[in-house]
Scaffold this active site. Structure first.
Site, short mmCIF file in Angstrom:
data_model
loop_
_atom_site.label_atom_id
_atom_site.label_comp_id
_atom_site.label_asym_id
_atom_site.label_seq_id
_atom_site.Cartn_x
_atom_site.Cartn_y
_atom_site.Cartn_z
CB CYS A 119 57.85 2.02 1.96
SG CYS A 119 57.99 0.61 3.07
CB CYS A 229 55.72 -1.34 1.09
SG CYS A 229 55.20 -2.19 -0.38
#
Ligand code: SF4
Length: 243
Positions: A119, A229
């Site tokens: 991420c 994320c």
């Protein structure tokens, strides 16, 4: 903008209609505010409001390289419907190559650390670049989406990016989002009709049952408090400057 100003703005806009928040943001930041769309249902509402009101708010999005075809289709639909180009930011190619060659193509399934690394490379770094020219950014977070989001304000401070963060739909319910989409014939990702209430990268999103939480299909192998994320977190928490 300091903490007191943010506090005052939340008193003023806490219960205000999202369109009024967007109008204020466009005027106040005058070319210095950007909308970062992930092309989710909430983002589609904000896109429509921006164009319906002809607001001076450019749009950016991230292409992580792992997205669903349906998401690219929606991006194209947006460009055609609103007659505009959404600026797309990609991860650094060398960073992706290095990460994948060291940790594997689907590293995000192996550990939380690897998932966060992925991420970071595919989302957080490109977002930082996308936001660099601006003082403030808008996104489609809502409080009821998850336990990691239940403290967000309409106006927040993004410590990680050192920018004002505006969440016009903070208090909206899922029902309000879909009422707006249907009432205004706003385009949306067709995966929403196939059991995907929340859509991210293809390898990290699955369909959910009606009885499940809307974000249950995101990183479903992780605990709920881990499920961000990193775009909206600092040290694992959403940060409010006026706390
Ligand atoms: Fe990588 Fe999954 Fe994060 Fe997408 S959502 S950047 S594939 S870990």
């Amino acid at each position: 903008m300091n903490a007191e100003q943010i506090l005052e703005l939340n008193k003023r806009f806490g219960a205000e209609r999202p369109e009024e928040v967007l109008k204020w943001a466009a005027e106040y930041f005058n070319g210095q505010v950007v909308f970062s769309t992930a092309l989710g249902a909430e983002d589609q509402v904000i896109t429509d409001m921006i164009f319906r009101n002809k607001l001076n708010i450019p749009q950016v999005t991230l292409d992580t390289g792992r997205m669903f075809d349906e998401t690219y289709k929606l991006l194209r639909e947006n460009e055609q419907r609103y007659n505009m180009r959404i600026k797309v930011f990609f991860p650094d190619a060398v960073a992706v190559e290095s990460m994948v060659n060291e940790h594997g193509i689907n590293l995000f399934r192996d550990s939380i650390e690897n998932r966060k690394l992925c991420c970071r490379v595919r989302k957080i770094e490109p977002l930082k670049r996308a936001l660099t020219p601006y003082s403030a950014w808008i996104c489609g977070l809502r409080r009821e989406q998850s336990i990691t989001r239940n403290e967000i304000n309409v106006i927040d401070w993004d410590e990680s990016n050192q920018k004002v963060k505006i969440n016009p739909l903070a208090s909206w319910t899922e029902q309000e989002v879909w009422d707006y989409i249907r009432d205004n014939a706003v385009p949306y990702n067709e995966l929403h009709d196939k059991g995907f209430p929340s859509i991210g990268c293809a390898g990290c999103t699955r369909a959910v049952k009606r009885s499940e939480h809307v974000r249950a299909g995101r990183w479903w192998w992780e605990a709920p408090e881990q499920k961000e994320c990193g775009l909206h977190l600092v040290d694992g928490k959403l940060v409010r400057k006026n706390k």
